[in-house]
Design a protein around this motif. Sequence first.
Motif, PDB file in Angstrom:
ATOM      1  N   SER A 231     -58.938 -21.727  -7.125  1.00  0.00           N
ATOM      2  CA  SER A 231     -58.555 -21.268  -5.785  1.00  0.00           C
ATOM      3  C   SER A 231     -58.544 -19.743  -5.728  1.00  0.00           C
ATOM      4  O   SER A 231     -57.796 -19.092  -6.468  1.00  0.00           O
ATOM      5  CB  SER A 231     -57.165 -21.789  -5.417  1.00  0.00           C
ATOM      6  N   PRO A 232     -59.316 -19.156  -4.813  1.00  0.00           N
ATOM      7  CA  PRO A 232     -59.298 -17.690  -4.656  1.00  0.00           C
ATOM      8  C   PRO A 232     -57.948 -17.149  -4.203  1.00  0.00           C
ATOM      9  O   PRO A 232     -57.713 -15.931  -4.275  1.00  0.00           O
ATOM     10  CB  PRO A 232     -60.378 -17.433  -3.601  1.00  0.00           C
ATOM     11  N   ASP A 233     -57.063 -18.019  -3.743  1.00  0.00           N
ATOM     12  CA  ASP A 233     -55.746 -17.580  -3.293  1.00  0.00           C
ATOM     13  C   ASP A 233     -54.783 -17.314  -4.445  1.00  0.00           C
ATOM     14  O   ASP A 233     -53.694 -16.780  -4.229  1.00  0.00           O
ATOM     15  CB  ASP A 233     -55.132 -18.625  -2.356  1.00  0.00           C
ATOM     16  N   HIS A 234     -55.151 -17.710  -5.653  1.00  0.00           N
ATOM     17  CA  HIS A 234     -54.296 -17.539  -6.832  1.00  0.00           C
ATOM     18  C   HIS A 234     -54.769 -16.321  -7.607  1.00  0.00           C
ATOM     19  O   HIS A 234     -55.971 -16.132  -7.806  1.00  0.00           O
ATOM     20  CB  HIS A 234     -54.381 -18.796  -7.704  1.00  0.00           C
ATOM     21  N   PRO A 235     -53.854 -15.467  -8.082  1.00  0.00           N
ATOM     22  CA  PRO A 235     -54.290 -14.286  -8.844  1.00  0.00           C
ATOM     23  C   PRO A 235     -55.045 -14.633 -10.125  1.00  0.00           C
ATOM     24  O   PRO A 235     -55.842 -13.823 -10.613  1.00  0.00           O
ATOM     25  CB  PRO A 235     -52.980 -13.543  -9.155  1.00  0.00           C
TER      26      PRO A 235
END
Length: 344
Positions: A231-235
């Motif tokens: 997920s691109p939303d997770h660092p």
Amino acid sequence: MTWRMPAETAPHERTWMAFPREGITLGDTEALREEGYAAWTAVAHAVAEFEPLTMVVDPSEANRARRMLGSGIEIVEAPLDEFWMRDVGPTFVVDDDRPGELGAVDWTFNGWGAPDWAEWQLSAELGRFAGGRAGAEIVSSLLVNEGGGIHVDGEGTVLLTETVQLDPRRNRFADKARVEAELARTIGATAFVWLPRGLTRDYDDFGTNGHVDIVATLPSPGRMLLHAQTSPDHPDYEVSRSLRETLSQARDAAGRAFEIIDLPAPATLKDHEGFVDWSYVNHTVVNGGVIACGFGDDEADARAREILAEAYPGRRVVTVDARPIFDRGGGIHCITQQQPAVAS
């Protein structure tokens, strides 16, 4: 003598664990404490289906441990405060020139860099205690290191992390050459694959500053299982992409490039404290089996079992809910430590 750390897939004599005791790691409410006891017990019972298990128990928890673990698990009492056996216990090694000889590397342990919250002085003695109980020759080391900070293929390759072994809170005067020389002496390493960092949450106050055993492991020589945050939303999306690029350039002790196999993270991105570091890489291998972390995500848990079954052919993969363990700072690999079998 030449000590060598066998691969985790080599035959085991047993697995070692440490039973939780009251303190900051276990939790400050009765419900949290019971959750912790139950999680460690579930892992112990799963391991014990495959091989003998010895549980080190603080005397204050002896009655509870006997009640919860039952008669099939060996219990030995010793004072302890932290109970992450991979880190506080010994790293077992063998000497190929002396068949039947078992060694136990007693790393220096300072609570993952001596943070203010850590209680670690009692458990710092467990390397010698467990090594002695196992009948091993104690291999003393001044290197501040933890078992979760290294992974090996049994043929000379070791994975490690710049932010762990070179952490000034651990080894103030260390450089790569000094660390590599000590790992050559203690575990027989000849090829050193340095990761630049670990997962994001592992740099929180209660983290290890980048343990490799939540990021990557070596199921067999030349192959690597790598945590993949999709997920691109997770660092950790960028972290895992960057690590993959770095590791694609690495070579093992035989000079091979690694076949890198992605082990995708579960769908959950956050818990009540922020972005999670839930990772299927943090499994433990036992005789005939793999004890895998579960995260209540049926699809992702099943996918992980499939990947692990392919990576460890002939072994049965068993999933245990690891969320309560991760809530306390680690996973299933972090609370177990294998003792390799040696010729009698």
